[in-house]
Design a protein around this motif. Structure first.
Motif, PDB file in Angstrom:
ATOM      1  N   PHE A 138       0.838  -1.190   0.000  1.00  0.00           N
ATOM      2  CA  PHE A 138       0.000   0.000   0.000  1.00  0.00           C
ATOM      3  C   PHE A 138       0.870   1.236   0.000  1.00  0.00           C
ATOM      4  O   PHE A 138       2.037   1.197   0.390  1.00  0.00           O
ATOM      5  CB  PHE A 138      -0.897   0.037   1.247  1.00  0.00           C
ATOM      6  CG  PHE A 138      -1.926  -1.055   1.297  1.00  0.00           C
ATOM      7  CD1 PHE A 138      -3.090  -0.960   0.554  1.00  0.00           C
ATOM      8  CD2 PHE A 138      -1.746  -2.154   2.106  1.00  0.00           C
ATOM      9  CE1 PHE A 138      -4.048  -1.948   0.607  1.00  0.00           C
ATOM     10  CE2 PHE A 138      -2.695  -3.152   2.174  1.00  0.00           C
ATOM     11  CZ  PHE A 138      -3.852  -3.045   1.422  1.00  0.00           C
ATOM     12  N   LEU A 139       0.275   2.348  -0.403  1.00  0.00           N
ATOM     13  CA  LEU A 139       0.910   3.655  -0.321  1.00  0.00           C
ATOM     14  C   LEU A 139       0.022   4.516   0.559  1.00  0.00           C
ATOM     15  O   LEU A 139      -1.172   4.658   0.297  1.00  0.00           O
ATOM     16  CB  LEU A 139       1.046   4.266  -1.718  1.00  0.00           C
ATOM     17  CG  LEU A 139       1.880   5.518  -1.851  1.00  0.00           C
ATOM     18  CD1 LEU A 139       3.330   5.237  -1.464  1.00  0.00           C
ATOM     19  CD2 LEU A 139       1.813   6.036  -3.270  1.00  0.00           C
ATOM     20  N   THR A 140       0.585   5.101   1.633  1.00  0.00           N
ATOM     21  CA  THR A 140      -0.200   5.910   2.555  1.00  0.00           C
ATOM     22  C   THR A 140      -0.385   7.319   1.997  1.00  0.00           C
ATOM     23  O   THR A 140       0.194   7.675   0.974  1.00  0.00           O
ATOM     24  CB  THR A 140       0.490   6.004   3.935  1.00  0.00           C
ATOM     25  OG1 THR A 140       1.731   6.692   3.780  1.00  0.00           O
ATOM     26  CG2 THR A 140       0.742   4.627   4.527  1.00  0.00           C
ATOM     27  N   ALA A 141      -1.195   8.112   2.680  1.00  0.00           N
ATOM     28  CA  ALA A 141      -1.437   9.497   2.259  1.00  0.00           C
ATOM     29  C   ALA A 141      -0.162  10.328   2.359  1.00  0.00           C
ATOM     30  O   ALA A 141      -0.003  11.318   1.637  1.00  0.00           O
ATOM     31  CB  ALA A 141      -2.541  10.113   3.109  1.00  0.00           C
ATOM     32  N   ASN A 142       0.778   9.925   3.224  1.00  0.00           N
ATOM     33  CA  ASN A 142       2.053  10.634   3.375  1.00  0.00           C
ATOM     34  C   ASN A 142       3.060  10.238   2.310  1.00  0.00           C
ATOM     35  O   ASN A 142       4.155  10.776   2.277  1.00  0.00           O
ATOM     36  CB  ASN A 142       2.674  10.335   4.739  1.00  0.00           C
ATOM     37  CG  ASN A 142       1.765  10.670   5.878  1.00  0.00           C
ATOM     38  OD1 ASN A 142       0.654  11.114   5.682  1.00  0.00           O
ATOM     39  ND2 ASN A 142       2.236  10.444   7.077  1.00  0.00           N
ATOM     40  N   GLY A 143       2.738   9.257   1.479  1.00  0.00           N
ATOM     41  CA  GLY A 143       3.669   8.770   0.487  1.00  0.00           C
ATOM     42  C   GLY A 143       4.548   7.642   0.975  1.00  0.00           C
ATOM     43  O   GLY A 143       5.478   7.230   0.282  1.00  0.00           O
ATOM     44  N   GLU A 144       4.282   7.108   2.170  1.00  0.00           N
ATOM     45  CA  GLU A 144       5.073   6.017   2.724  1.00  0.00           C
ATOM     46  C   GLU A 144       4.537   4.692   2.201  1.00  0.00           C
ATOM     47  O   GLU A 144       3.346   4.511   1.999  1.00  0.00           O
ATOM     48  CB  GLU A 144       4.997   6.021   4.254  1.00  0.00           C
ATOM     49  CG  GLU A 144       5.560   7.259   4.890  1.00  0.00           C
ATOM     50  CD  GLU A 144       5.341   7.283   6.394  1.00  0.00           C
ATOM     51  OE1 GLU A 144       4.691   6.356   6.913  1.00  0.00           O
ATOM     52  OE2 GLU A 144       5.819   8.218   7.035  1.00  0.00           O
TER      53      GLU A 144
END
Length: 97
Positions: A82-88
């Motif tokens: 997955f890719l989080t909203a922070n870009g992590e």
């Protein structure tokens, strides 16, 4: 091979007991892995709860009603990236989803 062993005076019982014990241990350890692979395969390719590029909202059990927004980047048999909203980047096991 088993027919010749009594003629060369090898005790079959003394060979079969350790071999049987080792096989039981091996199959009990491998059984959990086989079950996890099968359930992950079924979850990923049969139920297909999400596709690459989908936005998924995940809540932490036992916490408040906070939802985490994740974007599916890659789906594998055992885990999903997955890719989080922070870009992590976040990697989650399919058995825990």
């Amino acid at each position: 091979l088993l027919l010749r062993l009594p003629f060369i005076r090898i005790n079959l019982v003394s060979m079969l007991i350790p071999l049987t014990s080792a096989l039981l241990v091996f199959f009990s350890l491998a059984g959990g892995l086989v079950a996890e692979v099968f359930s992950s395969f079924f979850f990923t390719y049969v139920t297909r709860p999400y596709d690459i590029g989908d936005r998924v909202y995940v809540a932490t059990p036992g916490q408040g009603p906070v939802l985490y927004s994740l974007i599916v980047k890659d789906i594998e048999v055992m885990r999903t990236h997955f890719l989080t909203a922070n870009g992590e980047a976040m990697v989650v096991s399919n058995s825990s989803v």
